[in-house]
Structure formats: structure tokens, C-alpha cells
Design an enzyme around this catalytic site. Structure first.
Site, PDB file in Angstrom:
ATOM      1  CG  HIS A 179      -6.255 -20.763  -8.406  1.00 22.92           C
ATOM      2  ND1 HIS A 179      -5.692 -20.255  -9.556  1.00 22.92           N
ATOM      3  CD2 HIS A 179      -5.241 -21.326  -7.714  1.00 22.92           C
ATOM      4  CE1 HIS A 179      -4.386 -20.521  -9.569  1.00 22.92           C
ATOM      5  NE2 HIS A 179      -4.092 -21.166  -8.452  1.00 22.92           N
ATOM      6  CG  ASP A 218     -11.910 -11.855   8.513  1.00 23.41           C
ATOM      7  OD1 ASP A 218     -10.977 -11.367   9.165  1.00 23.41           O
ATOM      8  OD2 ASP A 218     -11.916 -11.904   7.265  1.00 23.41           O
ATOM      9  CB  ALA A 223      -5.025 -13.038  11.573  1.00 26.73           C
ATOM     10  NE  ARG A 232      -3.823  -2.295   1.883  1.00 27.06           N
ATOM     11  CZ  ARG A 232      -3.505  -3.340   2.669  1.00 27.06           C
ATOM     12  NH1 ARG A 232      -2.618  -3.199   3.630  1.00 27.06           N
ATOM     13  NH2 ARG A 232      -4.080  -4.492   2.502  1.00 27.06           N
ATOM     14  CB  THR A 290      -0.295  -5.848   2.702  1.00 22.36           C
ATOM     15  OG1 THR A 290      -1.067  -5.738   3.914  1.00 22.36           O
ATOM     16  CG2 THR A 290      -0.184  -7.305   2.294  1.00 22.36           C
TER      17      THR A 290
HETATM   18 CA    CA Z   1      -8.860 -11.220   8.114  1.00 24.09          CA
END
Ligand code: CA
Length: 736
Positions: A631, A321, A198, A133, A181
Site C-alpha cells: 500500500h 538486494d 526472495a 512479462r 512473473t
Molecule cells: Ca529482490
């Protein structure tokens, strides 16, 4: 309430005075990061991370004259999430695989490139591609350095003039699931860097390194480790009682600091956002319950020492999540007649939070998107009130809004000082969560404790497309953080659109997943300008001025979690060119043509469909467990990495060698010989060929398929409007 605010005001004044001297010493270095003027010096422009620029040459009256000033086509074709930085006429921007490019920001002349040569096989540890980023900048003793976190876990300092490496250190353990990232941040000569991982299994932490030589200054772990060992901080000793079971053996707990940070120089507080639990399923992660501190939290740290100061847990007992790593913004808001220093976040869980950033006190939390996991956030306790449907371990499986992709993900939002609005790149999608009954921790795989095979799109392509079209979409939402209401909203046909920039010219800029870069009126969302791009624009735009001329820059490139998981059409004839686009008034450049499309070359295979039903069914489950996260669910390729339904005859013949032997390791596809055998590989192969055959049939719908499409479309729409109905139909086995 009033008394509370009075105390806050006193605290603020006293603290402000006490820290004044330290602040003065810092001022020389941090001046740019608090007042960048014509430049863009930090991932979110300055320390407030508002992504609001005072530049106003380009405004609502002349934005229709915006044209391309220059562009650059990168040698990569993955997702682009980088925000360029501009300092002293030079632009620094990153691409996938953590490559750094420097340009003359006025002319577009390429100055240097740095390639950290990330080993491609590290891709197996990614959730969403080899993303980067952006960089951080810091000047010390007259020398400016560029800092980048590499995907495989290094922190690297470069000479800003030449791109030569000054130093490089490892910030994650060797051979681990960690990835980097996010963009580093700089506070007083310390480079702050987090990491991710995670989904696969990781213990979250954030570290500070000396800008001068890369020495570790401090590290803050976000979740406790093995309780038999001494914890690294008093904050973790405290957190121990909120955990149960053996979380450090089934995924490490999670709470990775993979993106958002902000810094308040006056309070001298560094704010970090922490990620989801690892594994997701709380009953597997922490049997017996507990809030699991400091998962899914906003945590304030002392940047000199990494010492914990306060926290607010956005999603206690996270099981979905629901990260709190989304963009953090600092601002001064007038709330109930008082000017308060606040921190704002629109995390994945669908509520917009405003906290007093001095002590983390919750001021408001209201739904900015469709939510059914909690009825509301109780302002007295500061905690969400969970709906019964949220506990999928008890219900046996539930459709929950938002999906794991979140009502808002990594795409940065923007706070306009001019309108007082926060512009959120929001999205709408539900996820079907059910317990993975056969969970066991597997290295290099997603370890969520949620049955992702149940969560995938429907195996019937007509029903899959109908439900996707009916319930998945995106928004640009203008949120008023004071009145706690939406002021306006633009709907996008797909989820996952671009990050946002707002300017004093009264404009809001955003790209779309379909391939457009747009400007809106900041007051009412009216679209004022648009530029057709030849791939998705997901990254955040930025703006700068040189010699009195204002520029707007954005990078383009499709990919990322939601795209990899569900697939979707991208702009036509696109080979996903990764480009940097820079605009100015009366710009006259055009985009260079795209080189020959790889997709066209790949699509030469006539699939065979002679495998047995049993083999295909076995391959289906194996595929979702081993292949889908990269994929695409149900083998619906996104076009970002090879669509397996379009394998060439050559790839077909080499299938076993690629999947088991790792013969395409050099491009990121490692061998699976440790976890799969020959017979299982054959089953996956049969399943993919079956999907290729079915997909080809999808191209033309028969009249019967059209009836089925619309039936499921309207059923899904109805379920989307009334989540309880969708769950009731699910329970009765009467829905997709
Ligand atoms: Ca996550």
C-alpha cells in the site's frame, strides 16, 4: 591478454566443430528463434535477447507520421510488463494475473483469451504486484503451443490457435512464497521457467519441462540447501563452503531466477541471472561471511541436462538486494581488435558488465550510474572493491547508491547492431540501509533483515516530497560497451520508466512513467516523436511487419516495486487503464475513453484525527512492517491498488473485518489474523487516518512549508552529489 584471447579463439573453434552436428539437428526448430525476420518470437525477440529489429520502414525521417493503428483495453488495471510476441500474423500478450490474449496482429481483432484463474490471495506473496512479462512459443509436429507461467506457480501450455489448455503442471511447492512473473524460454523442445519470492523467503531454482507433455527434464538450484542433506548437484557441493550459519531456516538463501535468460545455440549454453540473498542482510543470512554462491550471478548451464558450466558472481556477499536477474544480452563485440562472443548485463548494482560468454571471463565492468557501495570492479580478481559505507551492519546505517530498486531493474534494455550502443532504462535513487535488530523469519512477510521502517520516506510530507524530488529520477542511457562510456543520456523526472526497443530505422523507442510513448534518434538521443498515453508505459515495445507494413506495439499500465513503495503521480484522470497500443505510419485511430474513475468514488471520507500520539506511533511501525510493501511507504498510495488515505466510510466501518478477517480475500487482501491482533489493527487504522489528515494538508503549502521544501530539496541535492556528505549528516542526525 593476447595469449588469453588466442586460447579463447581455439576453444571456440574446436567447440564449434564438435557441437556442429547437434546444432544442425536443432536448426530446423531454432531457425525462427535465431532469425525471426518480420516476427518477434521470444521475450527478447530472438535467442540473443538484443531487442533490436532489422525492420527499417519506420525511420528517423518519417517517425513523426506514426499514429495509432489499433488498440485494446484489457479488463485489468494493474502493472503491465508484458512484451507481445508475433507469429504467423497473431499477437500473444499477457496481463497481470497471468491472463493471455491473442489478436489478429494486423487488424486488432481479438481471437481468444485464457484466464488461469490465479487465486487472488496469492498476492500476499508478491513483492511488486501480480505481474506477468509474457509467453513463449514452440512448434512441434506442426502444432504451435503458447506457454505461460502463472503467478501462483503453474506452467501452462495452450493451443496457439484456440487458446485451449493442452497441459498444466505445478512448478513451485504448494502454499509457498514462490511467484512466477517472468516469461518462459524454449530450447530444443524444453520449456525453461524460473520463479521469484526472495523478499519473503525462497530458495532459487530454474527448471526445464518437456514442451510436449510438461514432464520435468531437469532442475538447477542456485543455492545449497541444508548441508546435512545431499546437495542436488556437484556445483552446489562446491558452493557449500561459501555459506555460513543456517541460511535454509531464515529465508532459504534466495538467488531466484525471476527474469533474465539467454541462449547461445552455437555454444549450446543457457545463461540465467540469479537474484538477491534471502534475507538481504548478509550477517543474518550467512553469519561468518562467505560469497554465498550462486547469489547475484550469471550462470551458464547445459540446456539438455541443467549441468553447471561456469558462473560469474556480479555481487559477491550481496547485502543490498542487488540482483543479477536484469536483462542479459548476447552480441559479438570487437574488443582490442578481436571479435569476441560476449554476454552483457547492467544489473541493479550500477556497473555494466561485459563477459566472454564462452567461459565467463570478465572483460570490463564500469559504473553506468551513481554508485557508492563499491569503488570499482578489480579486473584482475573480477571482484568489486567494497567501500566501508556499504557495510551497514558495521556503520550502524548508511545511505547507499543504488537503492534496492537498482540502477536498472526488470525493464529490458536494447543493443543496436547499427550503432553498437546499449540503451539502458536506468534510474537514480539511494536507499538507507540499517540492520533490523529484531529480525525473525515471519511467513508471508518481507524478510529482509534490513529495517524498512528506517528506509521509508520521511514521516514529514514536506521533507519526504523534497527529498524524493531531489534525488529520485530516471534515465535513458546510451552506453558504449566497447569504449565503456556513456554516449548520450536523456533524463526523466521519475525513476521507473519503460523498457527499450532499437531498430535499423535508426530509432530507439521508450515509454515513460508519466505517460508518454517516445521515439529517439539512436545516434544522439534527440526526441523525434511522442504519443500521450493515459497511464505509465513501463513494458518494452516490440516491432513486427505484416504484408510489408511495419508496426510498433507496447502495453501500458502503472505499478511495480518502486511505484508501490514510494507512490507518485500518474497521468491525470487516470484509472490506470491497461491497454495494448499498436502504431503504424499514418495510423489514425484514437484511444477509447476511460470508464468512470474508481479513485473519484473512493475519495469521500473526512478523516478524523483524534487518536493519541502513542497510538499513531505504534500504528506507524506496524503499518511499515505489515502493509507498506503493497500500500506504499508512509501510506502514500500509488493509485494502483487502493490508497488507504482515501478509504470510503463503508471501508472504514469494515476495517477490522478486512484486515483481520480477510473479507476482501477475493481481491487479494488476505486476513492478517495470524500475525496481528485487534488492538494492533486499531493502531494501524489510527495511523492511516492520521496520514490521511496530514496528506490533505499537503495540497497547499504555506509560505513556511515552501521555505522548508526548498531547504530540504537543496540539502538533499547536495547530499546526492556528495554521498559522503549525506552519510556524515545522517550520522550527525542532521538530514531527512
Ligand atoms: Ca529482490
Amino acid at each position: 591478454m593476447a595469449r588469453n584471447h588466442f586460447l579463447h579463439a581455439c576453444f571456440y573453434t574446436v567447440f564449434g566443430l564438435a557441437s556442429h552436428m547437434a546444432f544442425a539437428a536443432l536448426q530446423a526448430n531454432t531457425a525462427g528463434l535465431t532469425e525471426p525476420g518480420d516476427e518477434w518470437l521470444n521475450y527478447g525477440r530472438d535467442y540473443t535477447e538484443q531487442r533490436y529489429s532489422p525492420l527499417e520502414t519506420i525511420d528517423t525521417n518519417n517517425v513523426d507520421k506514426l499514429g495509432l493503428a489499433w488498440s485494446f483495453t484489457f479488463p485489468t488495471n494493474r502493472v503491465m510488463e508484458s512484451t507481445p510476441l508475433v507469429h504467423k500474423g497473431v499477437m500473444y500478450v499477457t496481463t497481470s494475473w497471468s491472463r493471455v490474449f491473442a489478436f489478429n496482429a494486423k487488424t486488432g481483432e481479438a481471437l481468444w483469451e485464457f484466464n488461469p484463474e490465479v487465486p487472488k490471495e496469492h498476492l500476499i506473496n508478491s513483492c511488486c504486484g501480480p505481474v506477468n512479462r509474457g509467453v513463449a512459443l514452440w512448434t512441434q509436429n506442426g502444432e504451435t503451443s503458447v506457454f505461460v507461467g502463472s503467478f501462483d506457480g503453474r506452467l501452462i501450455a495452450l493451443n496457439a490457435e484456440t487458446g485451449e489448455q493442452r497441459w498444466s503442471i505445478r512448478t513451485t511447492p504448494e502454499n509457498s512464497h514462490y511467484t512466477i512473473t517472468g516469461a518462459p524460454r524454449v530450447v530444443d523442445g524444453k520449456i525453461i521457467i524460473g520463479n521469484g519470492g526472495a523478499e519473503l523467503g525462497a530458495r532459487g531454482y530454474v527448471s526445464a519441462y518437456s514442451a510436449e507433455n510438461g514432464e520435468l527434464v531437469w532442475r538447477f538450484y542456485t543455492v545449497p540447501g541444508d548441508p546435512a542433506q545431499a546437495q542436488e548437484s556437484p556445483a552446489l557441493e562446491k558452493a557449500l563452503s561459501t555459506w555460513g550459519g543456517k541460511w535454509w531456516t531464515v529465508g532459504g538463501g534466495g538467488g531466484t531466477v525471476w527474469d533474465a535468460m539467454a541462449y547461445d545455440p552455437e555454444l549450446d549454453l543457457l545463461y540465467i541471472g540469479t537474484g538477491n540473498g534471502s534475507p538481504w542482510n548478509r550477517d543474518i543470512r550467512s553469519p561468518g561471511g562467505g560469497d554465498n554462491l550462486y547469489l547475484s550471478s550469471i550462470v551458464a548451464l547445459r540446456p539438455s541436462s541443467g549441468e553447471y558450466v561456469w558462473h560469474y558472481q556480479v555481487t559477491p556477499k550481496d547485502s543490498w538486494d542487488y540482483t543479477a536477474t536484469q536483462h542479459l544480452i548476447l552480441a559479438e563485440l570487437n574488443i582490442d581488435g578481436q571479435q569476441l562472443p560476449v554476454i552483457m548485463q547492467a544489473p541493479k548494482n550500477g556497473f555494466f558488465y561485459v563477459l566472454d560468454r564462452r567461459d565467463g571471463k570478465l572483460l570490463s565492468a564500469d559504473a553506468y550510474a551513481q554508485v557508492n557501495w563499491a569503488s570499482h570492479i578489480d579486473l584482475e580478481t573480477g571482484r568489486p572493491v567494497e567501500n566501508p559505507v556499504a557495510d551497514y551492519n558495521k556503520t550502524g546505517g548508511s545511505l547507499i547508491w543504488p537503492a534496492p530498486f537498482g540502477a536498472h531493474n526488470w525493464q529490458p534494455m536494447s543493443y543496436s547492431q547499427q550503432t553498437g550502443l546499449v540503451y539502458i532504462p536506468a534510474q537514480h535513487a539511494a536507499g538507507y540501509y540499517s540492520k533490523d535488530e529484531k529480525f525473525s523469519f515471519t511467513k508471508h512477510r518481507w524478510n529482509t533483515g534490513v529495517d524498512l521502517w528506517e528506509m521509508r520516506s520521511h514521516a514529514d510530507p514536506v521533507i519526504a516530497k523534497a527529498t524524493m524530488d531531489a534525488i529520485v529520477r530516471g534515465y535513458l542511457t546510451a552506453w558504449n560497451p566497447v569504449t565503456k562510456e556513456k554516449e548520450w543520456e536523456v533524463e526523466h523526472p521519475e525513476a521507473s520508466n519503460g523498457g527499450v526497443l532499437s531498430t535499423q530505422g535508426g530509432l530507439v523507442f521508450q515509454g515513460t512513467g508519466r505517460g508518454e510513448f517516445r521515439a529517439y534518434h539512436a545516434d544522439n538521443g534527440k526526441q523525434l516523436w511522442s504519443f500521450g498515453t493515459d497511464s505509465s508505459v513501463l513494458a518494452s515495445p516490440m516491432t513486427y511487419a505484416i504484408d510489408g507494413e511495419q508496426y510498433v506495439a507496447v502495453s501500458q499500465g502503472a505499478g511495480g516495486a518502486i511505484v508501490l513503495a514510494v507512490g507518485r503521480p500518474r497521468p491525470q484522470n487516470s484509472n490506470n487503464p491497461n491497454r495494448l497500443l499498436v502504431f503504424k505510419l499514418d495510423g489514425t485511430q484514437t484511444l477509447p475513453p476511460v470508464l468512470a474513475s474508481k479513485a473519484a468514488v473512493r475519495n469521500t471520507y473526512e478523516p478524523l484525527n483524534s487518536a493519541s500520539r502513542e497510538l499513531i506511533a505504534q500504528g506507524d511501525k506496524l503499518y511499515e512492517r505489515n502493509c507498506a510493501t503493497c500500500h506504499g511507504g508512509s501510506a502514500n498510495g500509488s493509485g494502483v491498488i487502493p490508497d488507504l488515505r482515501m478509504m470510503s466510510t463503508k471501508t472504514q466501518s469494515e476495517f477490522v473485518g478486512i484486515v483481520l478477517g480477510g473479507s476482501k480475500r477475493h481481491s487479494g487482501m488476505v486476513g492478517f489474523y495470524e500475525t496481528m491482533d485487534f488492538a494492533q489493527t486499531e493502531a494501524v487504522h489510527a495511523y492511516i487516518n492520521h496520514r490521511a489528515a496530514v496528506s490533505l494538508e499537503e495540497e497547499e503549502y504555506s509560505w513556511w512549508d515552501q521555505i522548508r521544501y526548498w531547504f530540504w530539496y537543496y540539502s538533499a541535492r547536495l547530499g546526492d552529489a556528495f554521498p559522503w556528505l549525506a552519510n556524515a549528516l545522517r550520522d550527525a542526525n542532521m538530514s531527512p
